[in-house]
Design a protein around this motif. Structure first.
Motif, mmCIF file in Angstrom:
data_model
loop_
_atom_site.group_PDB
_atom_site.id
_atom_site.type_symbol
_atom_site.label_atom_id
_atom_site.label_comp_id
_atom_site.label_asym_id
_atom_site.label_seq_id
_atom_site.Cartn_x
_atom_site.Cartn_y
_atom_site.Cartn_z
ATOM 1 N N LEU A 1 -43.850 33.305 5.663
ATOM 2 C CA LEU A 1 -44.585 33.317 6.929
ATOM 3 C C LEU A 1 -43.624 33.657 8.067
ATOM 4 C CD1 LEU A 1 -46.646 30.009 6.559
ATOM 5 C CD2 LEU A 1 -47.618 32.312 6.791
ATOM 6 N N LYS B 1 -48.884 30.471 11.070
ATOM 7 C CA LYS B 1 -49.427 29.638 9.998
ATOM 8 C C LYS B 1 -50.558 30.322 9.237
ATOM 9 C CE LYS B 1 -47.797 25.695 12.542
ATOM 10 N NZ LYS B 1 -47.856 24.268 12.841
ATOM 11 N N ASP B 2 -50.725 31.614 9.487
ATOM 12 C CA ASP B 2 -51.830 32.338 8.869
ATOM 13 C C ASP B 2 -51.374 32.937 7.541
ATOM 14 O OD1 ASP B 2 -53.993 33.845 8.158
ATOM 15 O OD2 ASP B 2 -53.807 35.279 9.820
ATOM 16 N N LEU B 3 -51.424 32.101 6.501
ATOM 17 C CA LEU B 3 -50.951 32.531 5.184
ATOM 18 C C LEU B 3 -51.820 33.655 4.632
ATOM 19 C CD1 LEU B 3 -48.897 31.896 2.937
ATOM 20 C CD2 LEU B 3 -50.430 30.096 2.138
ATOM 21 N N ARG C 1 -50.452 37.316 3.502
ATOM 22 C CA ARG C 1 -50.717 37.870 2.164
ATOM 23 C C ARG C 1 -51.370 39.244 2.262
ATOM 24 N NH1 ARG C 1 -52.423 31.905 -0.327
ATOM 25 N NH2 ARG C 1 -50.387 31.547 -1.295
ATOM 26 N N PRO D 1 -44.881 28.174 -5.596
ATOM 27 C CA PRO D 1 -45.389 27.752 -4.280
ATOM 28 C C PRO D 1 -44.358 26.996 -3.445
ATOM 29 C CG PRO D 1 -47.064 27.434 -5.938
ATOM 30 C CD PRO D 1 -45.822 27.859 -6.680
ATOM 31 N N ILE D 2 -43.316 26.513 -4.066
ATOM 32 C CA ILE D 2 -42.262 25.864 -3.293
ATOM 33 C C ILE D 2 -41.682 26.818 -2.244
ATOM 34 C CG2 ILE D 2 -40.366 26.442 -4.841
ATOM 35 C CD1 ILE D 2 -39.223 23.722 -4.522
ATOM 36 N N ALA E 1 -43.593 29.318 -0.772
ATOM 37 C CA ALA E 1 -44.696 30.035 -0.112
ATOM 38 C C ALA E 1 -44.474 30.184 1.389
ATOM 39 C CB ALA E 1 -46.025 29.311 -0.372
ATOM 40 N N ALA E 2 -43.848 29.192 2.016
ATOM 41 C CA ALA E 2 -43.688 29.258 3.465
ATOM 42 C C ALA E 2 -42.558 30.194 3.875
ATOM 43 C CB ALA E 2 -43.421 27.860 4.029
ATOM 44 N N ASP E 3 -41.479 30.199 3.115
ATOM 45 C CA ASP E 3 -40.270 30.831 3.653
ATOM 46 C C ASP E 3 -39.733 31.997 2.842
ATOM 47 O OD1 ASP E 3 -39.620 29.133 1.597
ATOM 48 O OD2 ASP E 3 -38.189 27.928 2.721
ATOM 49 N N SER F 1 -48.229 33.642 -4.634
ATOM 50 C CA SER F 1 -47.859 32.364 -5.253
ATOM 51 C C SER F 1 -48.271 32.209 -6.702
ATOM 52 C CB SER F 1 -48.480 31.212 -4.450
ATOM 53 O OG SER F 1 -48.088 31.272 -3.092
ATOM 54 N N THR F 2 -49.102 33.081 -7.209
ATOM 55 C CA THR F 2 -49.540 32.950 -8.608
ATOM 56 C C THR F 2 -49.566 34.323 -9.275
ATOM 57 O OG1 THR F 2 -51.893 33.217 -8.059
ATOM 58 C CG2 THR F 2 -51.025 30.963 -8.078
ATOM 59 N N GLN G 1 -52.817 36.032 -8.474
ATOM 60 C CA GLN G 1 -52.837 36.711 -7.177
ATOM 61 C C GLN G 1 -52.060 38.031 -7.240
ATOM 62 O OE1 GLN G 1 -50.785 34.441 -4.209
ATOM 63 N NE2 GLN G 1 -52.152 35.096 -2.569
ATOM 64 N N ALA H 1 -30.761 19.573 -3.885
ATOM 65 C CA ALA H 1 -31.031 19.473 -2.451
ATOM 66 C C ALA H 1 -31.355 20.848 -1.865
ATOM 67 C CB ALA H 1 -29.839 18.849 -1.739
ATOM 68 N N THR I 1 -33.179 23.876 -2.574
ATOM 69 C CA THR I 1 -34.159 24.292 -3.580
ATOM 70 C C THR I 1 -34.019 25.764 -3.963
ATOM 71 O OG1 THR I 1 -35.786 24.638 -1.835
ATOM 72 C CG2 THR I 1 -35.878 22.537 -3.038
ATOM 73 N N TRP J 1 -52.186 23.596 0.527
ATOM 74 C CA TRP J 1 -52.195 24.588 1.607
ATOM 75 C C TRP J 1 -51.887 26.002 1.128
ATOM 76 C CZ3 TRP J 1 -48.173 27.654 3.512
ATOM 77 C CH2 TRP J 1 -46.937 27.441 2.895
ATOM 78 N N TRP J 2 -51.092 26.136 0.068
ATOM 79 C CA TRP J 2 -50.593 27.419 -0.420
ATOM 80 C C TRP J 2 -51.572 28.078 -1.401
ATOM 81 C CZ3 TRP J 2 -50.707 28.004 -5.508
ATOM 82 C CH2 TRP J 2 -50.932 26.809 -6.232
ATOM 83 N N TRP K 1 -46.449 20.637 5.405
ATOM 84 C CA TRP K 1 -45.391 21.189 4.515
ATOM 85 C C TRP K 1 -44.272 21.681 5.417
ATOM 86 C CZ3 TRP K 1 -44.332 21.717 -0.663
ATOM 87 C CH2 TRP K 1 -43.352 22.634 -1.028
ATOM 88 N N ALA L 1 -33.778 16.903 0.950
ATOM 89 C CA ALA L 1 -33.095 16.796 -0.346
ATOM 90 C C ALA L 1 -33.947 16.019 -1.340
ATOM 91 C CB ALA L 1 -31.741 16.136 -0.170
ATOM 92 N N HIS M 1 -45.890 24.149 8.279
ATOM 93 C CA HIS M 1 -46.517 25.454 8.110
ATOM 94 C C HIS M 1 -48.015 25.407 7.850
ATOM 95 C CE1 HIS M 1 -42.523 27.240 7.953
ATOM 96 N NE2 HIS M 1 -42.172 26.206 7.216
ATOM 97 N N ASP N 1 -51.876 25.315 8.288
ATOM 98 C CA ASP N 1 -52.875 25.721 9.283
ATOM 99 C C ASP N 1 -53.990 24.668 9.274
ATOM 100 O OD1 ASP N 1 -54.848 26.893 10.818
ATOM 101 O OD2 ASP N 1 -54.627 28.887 9.901
#
Lengths: 298, 298
Positions: free
Chosen positions: A127, A132-134, A138, A166-167, A169-171, A176-177, A180, A233, A235, B203-204, B227, B233, B246, B248
């Motif tokens: 994102l 916040k508009d996932l 996409r 999905p861990i 998905a934000a950054d 995510s799948t 998809q 720590a 990820t 959310w994801w 999220w 950590a 993140h 919405d």
């Protein structure tokens, strides 16, 4: 727990390190990031010394020596280039930033072609800051992929969408799948857009084995590493050695085989302990784990 | 970044802390874990002081004072019990361990009934140690839920499957998507088995807004937190204050409203900074964030 030098607990018997020339290594590829401290030269030499027939390259270390030199090194070493990592990162909301990303991805396609690999791995990106508009991000990723297809076809390169756990998905990766990624890919021919099947990203997805098996030639690359707990720590460094975590490699690999995939299997580990270990020991361990947990099921 | 005492950046204007009696608080519930350092007595008093009409209880602090006392306290305070957390953890491969879990879940159903809440939150549990058969663990979770339905119906309690973010698939919750939770629930009547819609976990998920809206009365509880990145950590403590990450919230909340959900909205935050802050300040902040980001869209 990563135990870089041991076989996984529960292994039926200690498996010796396969020697160069062992036919079980015929599809094993070293993704460069697994030995992140090695230069390209060292990675090429290390792969050859361990008897691996293929390597997955990253654009940054290739750029350090130039594409022509990189190509000559891998050719002279007799290695296949199983994939180039990575294009993508095209989810910006600012049109100028998206145009810059498009140009950079055109160059990535050229580099893949020049390196003699068909597979360009695309990491969609996360994102934009404060956005916040996932769903919108996409949609922009799908549009960006579509815009790259003509140039990829011209160069004989297939765009490989990498769905990410999905861990991230934000950054990092808004796709995510596997479901998809396939939905995006299926607007195009299989030689235009495929998907990357990575155990770390997809192991948890409900129905993923059947989905992989049904994906046929859409599976452009098979990448392996393990999902370990507790997560480190950082990820980004949570991708462990096969056998150290929770992934069912035999089941996942059978699904990949059922898809008809005949390409290389890239080991792509991001883990501080693995990165700190001597490269030759890492290659010995990953070759043993591969021969135990993956190769028999291909 | 968690900024417990500030409105989120980008907020159109600073929103004052809603006073007790403010009609915008009419559906806001404090999940006890958000103020983890508070005893049940303190949480009840804190919710009343902040003007919240409901509380989500956890079994452990309830057990400390006994179910009857807990029920009397919440009744005397005029609070609704929006849910009881939590049953579940029934994925063991050992049949004796599964039988023990079943017994414990029967007691959890009894406790929910005794506390006057309809919603028992079920966290399925993770992979047994050394077991990599995620499909098998998921099947055992579904079987365990089915076995609890008759007792739940008898007590007037609805079982709420909580799909958990895939970050917890290995060690905490093998049901990873709303789609998967709904598939399990739909073998039963809506008053028997529903699902928990938690922003952090879902959310994801591609298509999740439409899926929530279509889920109708299956949505048993709506839980909110954010999220945040970078992930702390300890990923168990990655659930941040609404507006700090993140998610919405307006879009997610509109989907919950479209489902026809008219129940309480539970704030369930697991975050070291939030847990370290004085409880009354945490309640003031969460009430402001709720009034800004969630309540207008219900």
């Amino acid at each position: 727990m990563t135990a870089v030098l041991d076989v996984p607990s529960g292994a039926p018997a200690r498996i010796g390190t396969p020697e160069p020339g062992d036919p079980r290594l015929a599809r094993l590829s070293l993704n460069q990031r697994t030995t992140a401290h090695w230069s390209l030269r060292e990675a090429v030499d290390g792969a050859v010394a361990a008897g691996l027939p293929a390597i997955g390259l990253w654009r940054e270390p290739v750029a350090e020596v130039g594409v022509d030199t990189a190509r000559r090194w891998v050719d002279d070493a007799g290695l296949r280039v199983s994939s180039l990592c990575r294009g993508g990162f095209f989810t910006a909301s600012d049109p100028a930033a998206r145009a810059t990303a498009h140009e950079d991805n055109l160059r990535a396609i050229d580099e893949a072609a020049a390196l003699g690999t068909r597979a360009l791995v695309l990491v969609p990106g996360g994102l934009p800051a404060g956005d916040k508009d996932l769903t919108g991000a996409r949609a922009r990723a799908a549009e960006a992929i579509a815009a790259l297809v003509p140039h990829a076809v011209e160069r004989g390169v297939t765009l490989g969408i990498e769905p990410m756990n999905p861990i991230y998905a934000a950054d990092r990766g808004v796709v995510s799948t596997l479901a998809q990624a396939l939905e995006i890919a299926e607007s195009f021919a299989p030689h235009e857009v495929g998907v990357i099947a990575d155990t770390f990203h997809l192991w948890w997805e409900p129905g993923v084995h059947a989905r992989i098996a049904a994906a046929g030639e859409r599976i452009l690359s098979y990448q392996i590493c393990d999902w370990i707990t507790p997560l480190p720590a950082d990820t980004l460094l949570a991708r462990g050695m096969m056998g150290d975590g929770h992934v069912d490699f035999p089941a996942f690999t059978k699904a990949v085989a059922a898809s008809g995939y005949t390409g290389d299997v890239e080991v792509e580990i991001f883990h501080a302990d693995v990165w700190a270990a001597p490269g030759d020991q890492v290659l010995a361990t990953l070759a043993r784990r591969y021969v135990e947990l993956v190769e028999p099921y291909l």
